[in-house]
Design a protein around this motif. Structure first.
Motif, short mmCIF file in Angstrom:
data_model
loop_
_atom_site.label_atom_id
_atom_site.label_comp_id
_atom_site.label_asym_id
_atom_site.label_seq_id
_atom_site.Cartn_x
_atom_site.Cartn_y
_atom_site.Cartn_z
N LEU A 105 0.74 -1.08 0.07
CA LEU A 105 0.02 0.06 -0.05
C LEU A 105 0.94 1.29 -0.28
O LEU A 105 1.88 1.31 0.66
N CYS A 106 0.40 2.39 -0.91
CA CYS A 106 1.11 3.50 -0.69
C CYS A 106 0.12 4.49 -0.91
O CYS A 106 -0.93 4.49 -1.63
N ALA A 107 0.63 5.93 -0.26
CA ALA A 107 -0.09 7.08 -0.78
C ALA A 107 0.61 7.93 -1.63
O ALA A 107 1.98 7.64 -1.66
N SER A 108 0.24 8.44 -2.72
CA SER A 108 1.39 9.09 -3.60
C SER A 108 0.91 10.15 -4.38
O SER A 108 -0.36 10.44 -4.83
N THR A 109 1.70 10.92 -4.85
CA THR A 109 1.56 12.03 -5.75
C THR A 109 1.78 11.67 -7.17
O THR A 109 1.64 12.42 -8.20
N GLY A 110 1.98 10.45 -7.28
CA GLY A 110 2.07 9.79 -8.83
C GLY A 110 3.51 8.87 -8.71
O GLY A 110 3.03 7.75 -9.45
N GLU A 141 -1.71 10.18 5.92
CA GLU A 141 -2.42 9.75 7.05
C GLU A 141 -3.32 8.35 6.97
O GLU A 141 -3.14 7.85 7.97
N MET A 142 -4.15 8.57 6.02
CA MET A 142 -5.08 7.47 5.77
C MET A 142 -4.35 5.82 5.71
O MET A 142 -4.67 5.02 6.33
N VAL A 143 -3.19 5.92 4.70
CA VAL A 143 -2.74 4.72 4.64
C VAL A 143 -1.84 4.10 5.94
O VAL A 143 -1.70 3.02 6.31
N THR A 144 -1.26 5.15 6.46
CA THR A 144 -0.52 5.00 7.88
C THR A 144 -1.39 4.30 8.94
O THR A 144 -1.42 3.53 9.47
N GLU A 145 -2.87 5.11 8.96
CA GLU A 145 -3.84 4.53 10.02
C GLU A 145 -4.29 3.24 9.59
O GLU A 145 -4.42 2.38 10.44
N TYR A 174 1.18 -3.90 3.90
CA TYR A 174 2.59 -3.37 3.97
C TYR A 174 2.94 -2.01 3.41
O TYR A 174 2.35 -1.78 2.11
N LEU A 175 3.23 -1.30 4.07
CA LEU A 175 3.20 0.17 3.58
C LEU A 175 4.65 0.45 3.03
O LEU A 175 5.73 0.20 3.52
N VAL A 176 4.74 1.01 1.68
CA VAL A 176 5.95 1.43 1.09
C VAL A 176 6.20 2.86 0.98
O VAL A 176 7.05 3.38 -0.05
N ASN A 177 5.72 3.69 1.57
CA ASN A 177 5.96 5.30 1.54
C ASN A 177 7.21 5.27 2.25
O ASN A 177 7.74 4.47 2.92
N SER A 178 7.82 6.60 1.82
CA SER A 178 9.37 6.79 2.27
C SER A 178 9.50 6.81 3.93
O SER A 178 10.84 6.95 4.30
N ILE A 179 8.51 6.55 4.68
CA ILE A 179 8.71 6.68 6.22
C ILE A 179 9.01 4.94 6.34
O ILE A 179 9.49 4.55 7.47
N ASN A 180 9.06 3.98 5.41
CA ASN A 180 9.49 2.66 5.47
C ASN A 180 11.35 2.60 5.28
O ASN A 180 11.44 3.12 4.29
N PRO A 181 11.77 2.54 6.21
CA PRO A 181 13.35 2.69 6.38
C PRO A 181 14.01 1.71 5.15
O PRO A 181 14.97 2.21 4.53
N PHE A 182 13.32 0.80 4.61
CA PHE A 182 13.93 -0.10 3.48
C PHE A 182 13.98 0.93 2.15
O PHE A 182 14.76 0.64 1.49
N ARG A 183 12.87 1.68 2.01
CA ARG A 183 12.95 2.61 0.86
C ARG A 183 14.16 3.59 0.83
O ARG A 183 14.75 3.62 -0.11
#
Ligand code: F0G
Length: 424
Positions: free
Chosen positions: A147-152, A206-210, A219-228
């Motif tokens: 899952l991710c939130a994204s500007t594209g 905010e929504m995907v983190t919640e 599994y969240l893959v935004n850049s708060i994920n330290p593997f990113r």
């Protein structure tokens, strides 16, 4: 029993390309070593972000830059977290060209200006460097829905790497009406589930983190994920290598959610702390005038960043008012002796057009922000300094703001008319 949403560290203790390497996950706020890997990647003690660190068996220059047959950025496998039980999900990301500017640099007195063209990555942006690591980690954790939130760009990248892997699905949440069409087309083509939010990127994050807090099987893959971040740091290794094992004086890059500036800084600080390089670059984070919480904080000498409720800019990739990695970004800027500044949309678009017409590099609007900033940095940058602008994404997928008039171009039905026109 593990707290809800956390995976035991025992999984991570296996993380290593080498038997004797050791990775640790620590909080960037309280410094506490994490014993669990929480699904939202926030410290369970103080709520700050977590980062990964290689603690033992640090790579030598020969190990990091020697040739090997690993695909993409995994050639730097000695510095990347990879468990022994999985192989990398790679599309041969990284290895983007570092192009010496022939016109724009000299025009403002910079003879050593370089463009690192990240638009040449598999999905057309730097996101692929981080996504290969995050998706590989997701496979290792047996995740099924990513899952991710994204500007594209993150959504396009996640969709591609999920397609390449087996047995996982990608779901992307984007701000309705605020994403360049080309990026959405990519995500659809790669088979991701597209979801839209009535609101901006900050709300989507905010929504995907919640969502991952409530359902840790996601599994969240935004850049708060330290593997990113681990994957994205490799751009620093490449710049150092491409300059002939030399650290540039300045690295200038666009800043949105602030994950990438943190990753670039991590890469350069690792090279120095591992004894491979002997200096650090100054980092300059560039934002759009209408979405500039970090530039504002730096300008006003504040140590924390105030969120902007209604970010507004033509550079949709960095239309972000509440950068989640602001603390890491502020540290990178301060510790490097760099700065952050904001540039108006009109200058971003002019720089985008100049990069295409004068250097042959077509980037998206957000990626032109660093070049737009150079004019404002004339007093800061010494003429002989080596400056690298990171062109984060390809112009082909963000065409809405490009003005092209194909209708009034001449049409011919025979060669005579064509030759006559060419002679004029
Ligand atoms: N440049 C481009 C082309 C981007 O797509 C982004 C971020 C940035 C710069 C800024 O990087 O957020 O790490 O500071 N795009 C994210 C996305 C937010 O969803 O694609 P950052």
């Amino acid at each position: 029993m593990s707290p809800k949403g956390a995976t035991r560290w025992s999984n991570l203790s296996r993380l290593s390309g080498e038997r004797s390497s050791t990775w640790a996950m620590r909080c960037i706020g309280c410094g506490e070593a994490a014993t669990m890997e929480p699904s939202d990647f926030h410290c369970m003690r103080c709520g700050d972000l977590l980062e990964l660190r290689l603690d033992r068996r640090l790579p030598t220059q020969a190990e990091l830059f020697g040739s090997n047959s690993n695909p993409g950025i995994w050639r730097f496998g000695r510095a990347l977290p990879l468990g022994r039980s999985v192989s990398p999900i790679s599309l041969c990301e990284g290895g983007s060209p570092l192009i010496r500017s022939s016109k724009l640099g000299p025009a403002i007195g910079l003879s050593e200006l370089y463009i690192k063209n990240e638009g040449q990555n598999p999905t057309g942006s730097f996101k692929d460097r981080g996504m290969t690591v995050a998706v590989t980690r997701a496979i290792e954790r047996h995740a099924k829905v990513l899952l991710c939130a994204s500007t594209g760009n993150t959504s396009a990248s996640l969709a591609a790497y999920a397609a390449k892997a087996k047995g996982i699905r990608a779901a992307v949440l984007v701000p309705a009406g605020n994403v360049a069409t080309g990026k959405l087309v990519q995500a659809v083509a790669y088979g991701a589930r597209i979801m839209r939010v009535r609101g901006n990127f900050d709300r989507a994050l905010e929504m995907v983190t919640e969502a991952v807090r409530r359902d840790p099987s996601l599994y969240l893959v935004n850049s708060i994920n330290p593997f990113r971040v681990e994957g994205q740091k490799t751009v620093a290794y490449e710049i150092f290598e491409q300059l002939g094992l030399v650290v540039p004086d300045y690295v200038v890059l666009p800043v949105g959610n602030a994950g990438n500036i943190s990753a670039v800084w991590k890469g350069f600080t690792e090279l120095k702390s591992w004894g491979i390089s002997n200096k650090l670059p100054k980092l300059i984070g560039v934002q759009a005038k209408g979405a500039a919480p970090i530039a504002e904080a730096v300008k006003e000498g504040m140590n924390s960043v105030k969120a902007w409720k209604k970010p507004k800019t033509v550079a949709s990739a960095i239309k972000i008012g509440n950068p989640v990695s602001w603390k890491k970004a502020m540290r990178a800027i301060q510790d490097s002796g760099g700065t952050s500044l904001a540039v108006p949309d009109s200058e971003i678009l002019r720089a985008r057009d100049d990069l295409a017409a004068k250097e042959g590099v077509f980037v998206e609007a957000a990626s032109a922000a660093p070049v737009a900033a150079l004019e404002h940095l004339r007093k800061v940058l010494a003429p002989r300094s080596t400056v690298v602008c990171i062109a984060t994404g390809n112009g082909l997928k963000d065409q809405e703001s490009v003005k092209v008039d194909l209708v009034s171009s001449p049409q011919f039905s025979d060669e005579t008319g064509l030759l006559k026109f060419l002679k004029e």
